[in-house]
Design an enzyme around this catalytic site. Structure first.
Site, PDB file in Angstrom:
ATOM      1  N   HIS A 122      -1.555   2.535   7.279  1.00 37.88           N
ATOM      2  CA  HIS A 122      -2.908   2.714   6.717  1.00 37.88           C
ATOM      3  C   HIS A 122      -3.708   1.424   7.212  1.00 37.88           C
ATOM      4  O   HIS A 122      -3.312   0.487   7.757  1.00 37.88           O
ATOM      5  CB  HIS A 122      -3.126   3.133   5.406  1.00 37.88           C
ATOM      6  CG  HIS A 122      -2.329   2.260   4.502  1.00 37.88           C
ATOM      7  ND1 HIS A 122      -2.882   1.018   4.172  1.00 37.88           N
ATOM      8  CD2 HIS A 122      -1.257   2.540   3.556  1.00 37.88           C
ATOM      9  CE1 HIS A 122      -2.199   0.482   3.215  1.00 37.88           C
ATOM     10  NE2 HIS A 122      -1.262   1.133   2.912  1.00 37.88           N
ATOM     11  N   HIS A 134      -2.479  -1.919   6.059  1.00 36.76           N
ATOM     12  CA  HIS A 134      -1.398  -2.510   6.932  1.00 36.76           C
ATOM     13  C   HIS A 134      -1.831  -3.083   8.200  1.00 36.76           C
ATOM     14  O   HIS A 134      -1.734  -4.277   8.641  1.00 36.76           O
ATOM     15  CB  HIS A 134      -0.493  -1.269   7.345  1.00 36.76           C
ATOM     16  CG  HIS A 134       0.548  -0.845   6.288  1.00 36.76           C
ATOM     17  ND1 HIS A 134       0.352   0.464   5.863  1.00 36.76           N
ATOM     18  CD2 HIS A 134       1.385  -1.566   5.678  1.00 36.76           C
ATOM     19  CE1 HIS A 134       1.337   0.494   4.875  1.00 36.76           C
ATOM     20  NE2 HIS A 134       2.105  -0.510   4.793  1.00 36.76           N
ATOM     21  N   GLY A 194       0.089  -8.195   1.017  1.00 37.68           N
ATOM     22  CA  GLY A 194      -1.111  -7.372   0.261  1.00 37.68           C
ATOM     23  C   GLY A 194      -1.374  -7.862  -1.035  1.00 37.68           C
ATOM     24  O   GLY A 194      -0.214  -8.054  -1.773  1.00 37.68           O
ATOM     25  N   LYS A 202      -2.699  -6.162  -3.246  1.00 37.93           N
ATOM     26  CA  LYS A 202      -2.437  -4.993  -4.005  1.00 37.93           C
ATOM     27  C   LYS A 202      -1.373  -5.212  -4.842  1.00 37.93           C
ATOM     28  O   LYS A 202      -1.105  -4.695  -6.059  1.00 37.93           O
ATOM     29  CB  LYS A 202      -2.621  -3.533  -3.308  1.00 37.93           C
ATOM     30  CG  LYS A 202      -2.474  -2.278  -4.222  1.00 37.93           C
ATOM     31  CD  LYS A 202      -2.700  -1.224  -3.599  1.00 37.93           C
ATOM     32  CE  LYS A 202      -1.306  -0.741  -2.491  1.00 37.93           C
ATOM     33  NZ  LYS A 202      -0.149  -0.371  -3.412  1.00 37.93           N
ATOM     34  N   MET A 258      -6.021   1.560  -0.822  1.00 35.49           N
ATOM     35  CA  MET A 258      -4.780   2.029   0.219  1.00 35.49           C
ATOM     36  C   MET A 258      -3.483   1.959  -0.037  1.00 35.49           C
ATOM     37  O   MET A 258      -3.186   0.711  -0.280  1.00 35.49           O
ATOM     38  CB  MET A 258      -5.251   1.317   1.705  1.00 35.49           C
ATOM     39  CG  MET A 258      -6.566   1.346   2.143  1.00 35.49           C
ATOM     40  SD  MET A 258      -6.823   2.786   3.425  1.00 35.49           S
ATOM     41  CE  MET A 258      -8.531   2.582   3.761  1.00 35.49           C
TER      42      MET A 258
END
Ligand code: PAF
Length: 315
Positions: free
Chosen positions: A45, A48, A158, A160, A195
């Site tokens: 997504h 990435h 990431g 996240k 995401m």
């Protein structure tokens, strides 16, 4: 140009075996070029792609691995349901200027009899480590193997997965890997949803409920702007957002020290707010850095939700 077994699909190259990957990497290093690496489990997504573009800035050559790592999934987790589409991934990686996509098989990564795993003691006893026992052992083991195989100068992860990033940084230091670990801000949908490849498993009803993660972080930030520093009150405000949807099940909502991940009681400086929520049968995570008194944390602007300066936010 010899590609040591790399298969040409369009412009991007795929390498499937460890032997070929190591040979490619040796050759690139001998030519004094630098390798930036993005380890992934595929189903790309925009998040990435942002990692890949960051990697492009960090090295002459960019390698992305696509490997849904079985050892980081528990027996009741979504290993089989994890979305996969290698042809789509290759097209997207090509658009981000990736040189090599490394797609090893599970049999090559974990041959029969493989019996060595990397376990970290402190950081994994928090957050996701509590509800996913053994998960970070699987992550560390596969990342260490990938570092040995790809031999990158830098690797991009990431934010996240804040805890994962912290744990990988610690392993890299503790085990003397000569790899520069780069954290990249979370990339969000326009409405704030972080995401994630798992978002593909959300039907429209669950997609709406999934917004609670962003809204809980926003609720806590709103409270901080109003002068609230009591962590229990902030967590209550966040949990209200999550339980507003009957589809949601709270795994954890925590506010902790961003480095040690130890819980804190009062916000006196930067603090990590991290949460994990089961939205239907899809487990999602998100986090933000809470910084008291920092007016730039405007939660209406989802691009600024990482708490990092706007110039570092992506998308
Ligand atoms: O974040 C992920 O996608 C995975 O945990 C990683 C780092 C690729 C290891 O399998």
């Amino acid at each position: 140009m010899a590609w040591f077994g790399a298969r040409r699909r369009g412009i991007i190259q795929t390498i499937r075996t460890i032997t070929e990957m190591k040979a490619w990497s040796d050759r690139i290093r001998q030519a004094q070029e630098t390798i930036a690496f993005v380890p992934t489990m595929g189903y790309f997504h925009a998040g990435h792609l942002a990692l890949m573009r960051e990697a492009r800035r960090r090295g002459n050559r960019v390698v992305v691995s696509v490997f849904v790592n079985p050892t980081q999934f528990g027996p009741k987790e979504d290993f089989n349901a994890y979305p996969r589409d290698i042809d789509r991934d290759l097209a997207m990686a090509e658009s981000a200027g990736v040189d090599i996509v490394f797609t090893p098989s599970a049999a090559d990564m974990y041959p029969a009899g493989a019996d060595t795993f990397i376990r970290q003691e402190r950081l994994p006893v928090h957050l996701c480590g509590l509800s996913r026992p053994g998960h970070f052992t699987g992550v560390l083991t596969v990342v260490a193997k990938l570092f040995n195989i790809v031999n990158p100068h830098a690797a991009v992860f990431g934010q996240k997965d804040w805890q994962q990033l912290a744990i990988i940084r610690k392993m890299t230091t503790d085990l003397n890997f000569d790899v520069d670990i780069i954290g990249h801000p979370t990339v969000r949908e326009p409405d704030g949803l972080a995401m994630s490849s798992r978002n593909a498993r959300l039907d429209p009803n669950l997609r709406e409920a999934a917004l609670c993660l962003y809204r809980s972080l926003a609720a806590a930030e709103g409270q901080i702007r109003n002068g609230v520093t009591d962590v229990a009150a902030l967590i209550r405000a966040a949990e209200k957002q999550i339980t507003a949807y009957p589809q949601n099940r709270i795994d954890y909502v925590r506010i902790c020290d961003p480095d040690t991940l130890d819980d804190i009681n009062t916000i006196t400086g930067p603090a990590l707010m991290a949460l994990a929520v089961g939205v239907g049968d899809v487990r999602l995570i998100d986090n933000t850095l809470l910084r008291p008194g920092d007016q730039s944390l405007d939660t209406r602007d989802c691009r600024n939700m990482t708490g990092l300066p706007k110039t570092q936010s992506k998308e």
